[in-house]
Design a protein around this motif. Structure first.
Motif, PDB file in Angstrom:
ATOM      1  N   UNK A 191       0.582  -1.108   0.200  1.00 28.22           N
ATOM      2  CA  UNK A 191      -0.069  -0.090  -0.083  1.00 28.22           C
ATOM      3  C   UNK A 191       0.705   1.171  -0.024  1.00 28.22           C
ATOM      4  N   UNK A 192       1.980   1.092   0.430  1.00 23.03           N
ATOM      5  CA  UNK A 192       2.996   2.376   0.383  1.00 23.03           C
ATOM      6  C   UNK A 192       3.399   2.820  -0.957  1.00 23.03           C
ATOM      7  N   UNK A 193       3.427   1.696  -1.726  1.00 26.89           N
ATOM      8  CA  UNK A 193       3.997   2.111  -3.439  1.00 26.89           C
ATOM      9  C   UNK A 193       2.735   2.042  -4.434  1.00 26.89           C
ATOM     10  N   UNK A 194       1.513   1.644  -3.849  1.00 26.09           N
ATOM     11  CA  UNK A 194       0.517   1.398  -4.936  1.00 26.09           C
ATOM     12  C   UNK A 194       0.191   2.672  -5.786  1.00 26.09           C
ATOM     13  N   UNK A 195       0.483   3.874  -5.324  1.00 27.03           N
ATOM     14  CA  UNK A 195       0.442   5.243  -5.976  1.00 27.03           C
ATOM     15  C   UNK A 195       1.346   5.403  -7.008  1.00 27.03           C
ATOM     16  N   UNK A 196       2.613   4.735  -6.586  1.00 26.30           N
ATOM     17  CA  UNK A 196       3.650   5.113  -7.557  1.00 26.30           C
ATOM     18  C   UNK A 196       3.446   4.094  -8.752  1.00 26.30           C
ATOM     19  N   UNK A 197       2.970   3.203  -8.522  1.00 28.49           N
ATOM     20  CA  UNK A 197       2.571   2.139  -9.545  1.00 28.49           C
ATOM     21  C   UNK A 197       1.515   2.670 -10.404  1.00 28.49           C
ATOM     22  N   UNK A 198       0.226   3.314  -9.782  1.00 32.10           N
ATOM     23  CA  UNK A 198      -0.715   3.689 -10.475  1.00 32.10           C
ATOM     24  C   UNK A 198      -0.172   5.122 -11.578  1.00 32.10           C
ATOM     25  N   UNK A 199       0.931   5.677 -11.138  1.00 38.28           N
ATOM     26  CA  UNK A 199       1.322   7.071 -11.921  1.00 38.28           C
ATOM     27  C   UNK A 199       2.119   6.550 -12.925  1.00 38.28           C
ATOM     28  N   UNK A 200       3.008   5.353 -12.692  1.00 33.74           N
ATOM     29  CA  UNK A 200       3.841   4.795 -13.808  1.00 33.74           C
ATOM     30  C   UNK A 200       2.787   3.925 -14.852  1.00 33.74           C
ATOM     31  N   UNK A 201       1.808   3.750 -14.502  1.00 30.40           N
ATOM     32  CA  UNK A 201       0.653   2.790 -15.401  1.00 30.40           C
ATOM     33  C   UNK A 201      -0.012   3.898 -16.309  1.00 30.40           C
ATOM     34  N   UNK A 202      -0.058   5.181 -15.859  1.00 24.43           N
ATOM     35  CA  UNK A 202      -0.882   6.077 -16.858  1.00 24.43           C
ATOM     36  C   UNK A 202      -0.179   6.418 -18.118  1.00 24.43           C
ATOM     37  N   UNK A 203      -0.989   6.129 -19.301  1.00 23.52           N
ATOM     38  CA  UNK A 203      -0.285   6.198 -20.398  1.00 23.52           C
ATOM     39  C   UNK A 203       0.317   5.053 -21.178  1.00 23.52           C
ATOM     40  N   UNK A 204       0.239   3.981 -20.425  1.00 24.19           N
ATOM     41  CA  UNK A 204       0.738   2.782 -20.837  1.00 24.19           C
ATOM     42  C   UNK A 204      -0.070   1.996 -21.515  1.00 24.19           C
ATOM     43  N   UNK A 205       0.065   0.831 -22.369  1.00 22.31           N
ATOM     44  CA  UNK A 205      -0.891   0.270 -23.066  1.00 22.31           C
ATOM     45  C   UNK A 205      -2.099  -0.243 -22.424  1.00 22.31           C
ATOM     46  N   UNK A 206      -3.280   0.325 -22.550  1.00 20.21           N
ATOM     47  CA  UNK A 206      -4.617  -0.181 -22.020  1.00 20.21           C
ATOM     48  C   UNK A 206      -4.746   0.756 -20.741  1.00 20.21           C
ATOM     49  N   UNK A 207      -4.319   1.589 -20.520  1.00 20.62           N
ATOM     50  CA  UNK A 207      -4.395   2.782 -19.558  1.00 20.62           C
ATOM     51  C   UNK A 207      -4.465   4.350 -20.093  1.00 20.62           C
ATOM     52  N   UNK A 208      -5.452   4.992 -20.085  1.00 22.88           N
ATOM     53  CA  UNK A 208      -5.769   6.059 -20.749  1.00 22.88           C
ATOM     54  C   UNK A 208      -5.033   7.185 -19.944  1.00 22.88           C
ATOM     55  N   UNK A 209      -4.412   8.075 -20.614  1.00 24.10           N
ATOM     56  CA  UNK A 209      -3.903   9.304 -20.174  1.00 24.10           C
ATOM     57  C   UNK A 209      -4.958  10.483 -19.904  1.00 24.10           C
ATOM     58  N   UNK A 210      -6.096  10.156 -20.548  1.00 23.66           N
ATOM     59  CA  UNK A 210      -6.938  11.636 -20.423  1.00 23.66           C
ATOM     60  C   UNK A 210      -7.965  11.105 -19.393  1.00 23.66           C
ATOM     61  N   UNK A 211      -7.789  10.446 -18.361  1.00 21.31           N
ATOM     62  CA  UNK A 211      -8.803  10.266 -17.295  1.00 21.31           C
ATOM     63  C   UNK A 211      -7.638   9.748 -16.132  1.00 21.31           C
ATOM     64  N   UNK A 212      -8.198  10.084 -14.961  1.00 17.61           N
ATOM     65  CA  UNK A 212      -7.270   9.868 -13.608  1.00 17.61           C
ATOM     66  C   UNK A 212      -7.607   8.696 -13.356  1.00 17.61           C
ATOM     67  N   UNK A 213      -6.417   7.939 -12.534  1.00 15.38           N
ATOM     68  CA  UNK A 213      -6.543   6.512 -12.284  1.00 15.38           C
ATOM     69  C   UNK A 213      -6.370   6.482 -10.702  1.00 15.38           C
ATOM     70  N   UNK A 214      -7.406   5.509 -10.036  1.00 16.86           N
ATOM     71  CA  UNK A 214      -7.399   5.312  -8.940  1.00 16.86           C
ATOM     72  C   UNK A 214      -7.029   3.817  -8.544  1.00 16.86           C
ATOM     73  N   UNK A 215      -6.175   3.832  -7.647  1.00 20.26           N
ATOM     74  CA  UNK A 215      -5.443   2.444  -7.478  1.00 20.26           C
ATOM     75  C   UNK A 215      -6.070   2.035  -5.753  1.00 20.26           C
ATOM     76  N   UNK A 216      -6.413   0.682  -5.548  1.00 21.08           N
ATOM     77  CA  UNK A 216      -6.651   0.494  -4.218  1.00 21.08           C
ATOM     78  C   UNK A 216      -5.737  -0.590  -3.820  1.00 21.08           C
ATOM     79  N   UNK A 217      -5.240  -0.860  -2.550  1.00 20.39           N
ATOM     80  CA  UNK A 217      -4.439  -1.774  -1.936  1.00 20.39           C
ATOM     81  C   UNK A 217      -4.837  -2.166  -0.524  1.00 20.39           C
ATOM     82  N   UNK A 218      -4.527  -3.178  -0.089  1.00 16.81           N
ATOM     83  CA  UNK A 218      -5.093  -3.652   1.174  1.00 16.81           C
ATOM     84  C   UNK A 218      -4.055  -3.144   2.188  1.00 16.81           C
TER      85      UNK A 218
END
Length: 506
Positions: A409-436
């Motif tokens: 849960x301490x790095x899920x936000x970094x992963x979400x930011x890295x994923x933005x704009x990659x294949x299958x992840x839109x860069x024109x809408x915000x991304x929300x990530x959940x972790x236990x």
């Protein structure tokens, strides 16, 4: 006058209160901005001759604030958090448990949520006498001044209000030693750490630090601890072997080079570069000016030929910040690499290691930090692969994924930011990530982009409102924010967040 004149009066009031204290409890956040905030504040307190103790908190909620109150310090200095938690802090201040001093850049709590005897209202924000926050003077805390920047402004005021004499009378600290000084009597040698915090807090997203941050950069350059220049913006120029530097340069994907080890080697060989010296791969830092120019020009030509958008090509070159006293070829030389190293410490429960590195430990702490960084990179790579394999779920206005316990849960936000704009992840809408977090709570992280913020996105509001809708708590910045919500409420949270984003981007 300090580096941010609009904050002078507030910083001086905070400094005077700290100088009146018998001892100070320094409480700070755990990311790169929080660690550098703590290091700047700790050095300034030490130079001022003030006894203090440092504690780190992953999040600052009512329970953690109560634990701080139980320490029985008469003054508590909060850095890189505290403004958004003034509702809980104000209750303890009103009860006389401690006097709060805050150097933060996050959105302050609403006045109506705080104890009326401890706060007053400034432009709709909860405010009080010892509150150094850029938002209270019309400066954007998300892009113009970081938590470390606010701590630096306070540190400069501490020197001006009476802390400077300690520095000139042998009050040198490890941070001063690491910067190659005996301690600047005005604390300007701490500007390098403040810049690392700002870069780590993604405040250079436009290619350079702007606004109030520029005043801190100027002081660092004047003090001889910082250099501002123009160079490739690729991450890893100090430490990555040249082929890896280009292979991993996914910020601006270049076909035939990015994510292509053999392609990166062929490209470099085509330029006639000597890629190895004494059997070791050379890094960007090892190249001379002519060699760097050849690589940069070649990259631009390849990008144009392969149809990379002009805006992306322009972003290949930008402003860089170098800590001039640090050895060439180390993570500490480059502000971006330094901030990543720090993120790899506290996110794995070793804030003490990150703080020690900031304060000048170049032996055991640095080696431990490098080990944590290697582990951090593996976890980020695995987290990004998980997102790419599972994909994201798209709502009308947001996209999201639930990592469960597969990503810390301490790095899920970094992963979400890295994923933005990659294949299958839109860069024109915000991304929300959940972790236990545990059986009862879920960590939520959200990331956006500069263009989305330009259209009206404010993820701090999104996280706050959506979290409250499910009995949780959230906040942060317009481009990056987080929340903690009850486990099982994820779907309701997404629905609420989608509605808030719809209103903002309408």
């Amino acid at each position: 006058m300090g580096p941010v004149p609009d904050l002078d009066d507030r910083a001086r009031a905070c400094a005077r209160r700290l100088l009146d204290a018998d001892a100070v409890l320094l409480a700070s956040h755990i990311d790169a901005d929080g660690l550098t905030s703590a290091a700047v504040a700790a050095t300034a307190l030490e130079r001022a001759g003030l006894p203090f103790e440092t504690v780190f908190k992953k999040q600052l909620d009512a329970e953690e604030i109560a634990s701080i109150a139980a320490r029985e310090y008469d003054a508590v200095l909060f850095t890189d958090f505290g403004s958004g938690q003034l509702d809980a802090i104000s209750e303890h201040v009103a009860a006389g448990d401690f006097e709060a001093v805050i150097a933060d850049h996050h959105q302050p709590a609403a006045p109506e949520d705080c104890h009326p005897d401890a706060v007053y209202e400034t432009d709709g924000y909860a405010d009080f006498e010892y509150h150094c926050n850029p938002l209270l003077v019309g400066i954007d805390g998300a892009s113009e001044l970081s938590g470390a920047g606010a701590s630096y402004v306070l540190g400069r005021a501490l020197a001006e209000e009476g802390g400077g004499e300690a520095a000139t009378d042998g009050g040198a600290t490890a941070a001063g030693d690491a910067a190659g000084t005996d301690g600047d009597p005005r604390n300007r040698d701490l500007a390098g750490l403040a810049v690392v915090g700002a870069v780590g807090d993604m405040q250079a997203t436009s290619g350079e630090l702007v606004g109030a941050n520029q005043g801190i950069v100027a002081e660092g350059v004047e003090a001889g601890v910082l250099a501002e220049g123009t160079d490739l913006t690729l991450y890893g120029k100090q430490t990555r072997p040249l082929p890896k530097l280009l292979e991993y340069a996914t910020e601006v994907p270049i076909p035939g080079i990015s994510n292509d080890e053999a392609g990166a080697v062929r490209f470099l060989e085509s330029l006639g570069l000597d890629l190895k010296r004494d059997g070791e791969w050379r890094t960007w830092a090892d190249l001379n000016d002519d060699e760097r120019q050849a690589v940069a020009s070649g990259l631009v030509q390849r990008a144009v030929k392969r149809g990379v958008p002009a805006d992306d090509i322009d972003s290949l070159v930008g402003t860089t910040y170098t800590l001039t006293a640090e050895p060439v070829g180390t993570e500490l030389r480059d502000a971006s690499e330094f901030s990543t190293l720090l993120n790899a410490t506290a996110r794995y429960e070793r804030a003490d290691v990150g703080l020690a590195v900031c304060l000048g430990d170049r032996d055991g702490a640095l080696e431990r930090a490098r080990s944590l960084l290697a582990n951090h990179r593996r976890n980020l790579s695995e987290g990004l692969s998980l997102v790419q394999e599972r994909g994201v779920t798209r709502e009308d206005n947001v996209q999201w994924f639930d990592a469960g316990d597969a990503v810390r849960e301490t790095i899920v936000g970094i992963v979400a930011g890295m994923a933005l704009g990659t294949d299958g992840v839109d860069s024109d809408r915000p991304i929300i990530a959940f972790a236990s977090k545990d059986d009862e709570e879920t960590k939520v992280s959200a990331r956006g982009t500069g263009p989305l913020v330009g259209r009206g996105l404010d993820l701090s509001v999104v996280m706050s409102e959506a979290a409250r809708a499910v009995g949780g708590d959230g906040g942060g910045h317009d481009i990056a924010a987080g929340a903690t919500v009850p486990a099982g409420e994820e779907a309701t949270f997404v629905e609420a967040a989608d509605d808030v984003v719809a209103r903002q981007l309408d």
